[in-house]
Scaffold this active site. Structure first.
Site, short mmCIF file in Angstrom:
data_model
loop_
_atom_site.label_atom_id
_atom_site.label_comp_id
_atom_site.label_asym_id
_atom_site.label_seq_id
_atom_site.Cartn_x
_atom_site.Cartn_y
_atom_site.Cartn_z
N ARG A 106 -1.51 -15.20 2.26
CA ARG A 106 -1.85 -16.55 1.82
C ARG A 106 -0.98 -16.95 0.63
NH1 ARG A 106 -7.52 -18.05 -0.63
NH2 ARG A 106 -8.21 -16.53 0.88
N THR A 110 -0.06 -23.04 -2.10
CA THR A 110 -0.46 -23.99 -1.04
C THR A 110 -1.73 -23.54 -0.32
OG1 THR A 110 0.82 -22.84 0.65
CG2 THR A 110 1.97 -24.54 -0.61
N ASP A 202 -14.00 -8.17 0.25
CA ASP A 202 -12.66 -8.16 0.84
C ASP A 202 -12.60 -7.09 1.95
OD1 ASP A 202 -9.51 -8.95 -0.12
OD2 ASP A 202 -9.80 -7.24 1.21
N ASP A 205 -9.79 -4.36 1.62
CA ASP A 205 -10.07 -3.38 0.57
C ASP A 205 -11.19 -2.44 0.97
OD1 ASP A 205 -8.10 -4.20 -1.17
OD2 ASP A 205 -9.39 -5.61 -2.25
N1 URA Z 1 -11.12 -12.29 3.58
C1 URA Z 1 -11.97 -11.29 3.25
O1 URA Z 1 -11.62 -10.11 3.33
N2 URA Z 1 -13.20 -11.61 2.83
C2 URA Z 1 -13.62 -12.88 2.73
O2 URA Z 1 -14.76 -13.11 2.37
C3 URA Z 1 -12.71 -13.91 3.09
C4 URA Z 1 -11.47 -13.58 3.50
#
Ligand code: URA
Length: 211
Positions: A106, A110, A202, A205
């Site tokens: 990402r 932007t 995440d 992670d």
């Molecule tokens: N990506 C993730 O790993 N968790 C989220 O909540 C949103 C995007």
């Protein structure tokens, strides 16, 4: 929010495992195993309408007509990196499926998805593609990945995610209304950092233990 292009798989086994996946106390290896198991269970639903054909089979006692999957072959395409966590579950059910990878990050300014990697099976355009990404948040990555697949001529794509925000589902429906979305849960909303609430944090992670 529902409809024929949004399928929330409410099976008790999936919901049970999802409760542990969400739990912050769940360790990385447990998270990985659970995501693998849920992906396998979801793949069962995603492949429900694959066409089959009649074949003659000789049993030890007699011959009989049985059914085997026919026509389009499968490919699993993971959006890197969290999408990797859903690949093995699908392969457990469909071991001959080919596997592709699309790398997206990402752009911090932007907020759009930018491609940095792609490796797809050569005959991807002839395959039924299961695109995997556990978190459908803003929808930008999924939309971009489907754009890429369509540039290759892929006609049959489903998105298999674990959890989505309504924003991500809307974005996908807006750009790719033909792509069916399979989820284990549709959550409430995105927070100001575009994380899904309540979500699971995440996914990359938690899957790889990088935080
Ligand atoms: N990506 C993730 O790993 N968790 C989220 O909540 C949103 C995007």
């Amino acid at each position: 929010m529902s409809g024929k292009h949004l399928n929330v798989v409410a099976h008790p086994l999936i919901q049970h495992k999802l409760s542990y996946i969400r739990d912050k106390k769940t360790s990385h290896n447990e998270f990985r195993d659970l995501l693998h198991e849920v992906s396998m269970l979801m793949a069962f639903e995603v492949t429900r309408n694959l066409p089959t054909e009649a074949v003659k089979v000789r049993t030890p006692l007699t011959t009989t007509m049985a059914r085997r999957i026919s026509g389009k072959k499968l490919a699993v395409v993971a959006i890197l990196r969290a999408g990797l966590g859903m690949v093995d579950g699908v392969l457990k059910l469909a071991p001959l499926a080919k596997v592709g990878h699309i790398g997206l990050y990402r752009d911090p300014k932007t907020k759009q998805a930018v491609q940095y990697y792609e490796k797809l099976p050569q005959d991807i355009d002839k395959r039924f593609v299961i695109l995997t990404d556990p978190m459908l948040a803003t929808g930008h990555s999924a939309v971009k990945a489907v754009n890429i697949l369509k540039e290759y001529g892929v006609k049959h794509i489903v998105l298999m995610a674990l959890i989505a925000a309504p924003e991500g589902v809307r974005e996908m429906h807006k750009h790719h209304p033909d792509v069916k979305i399979y989820l284990a849960a549709l959550d409430q909303k995105l927070n100001s950092h575009s994380y899904i609430l309540p979500g699971l944090g995440d996914a990359g992670d938690r899957l790889f233990g990088t935080k």
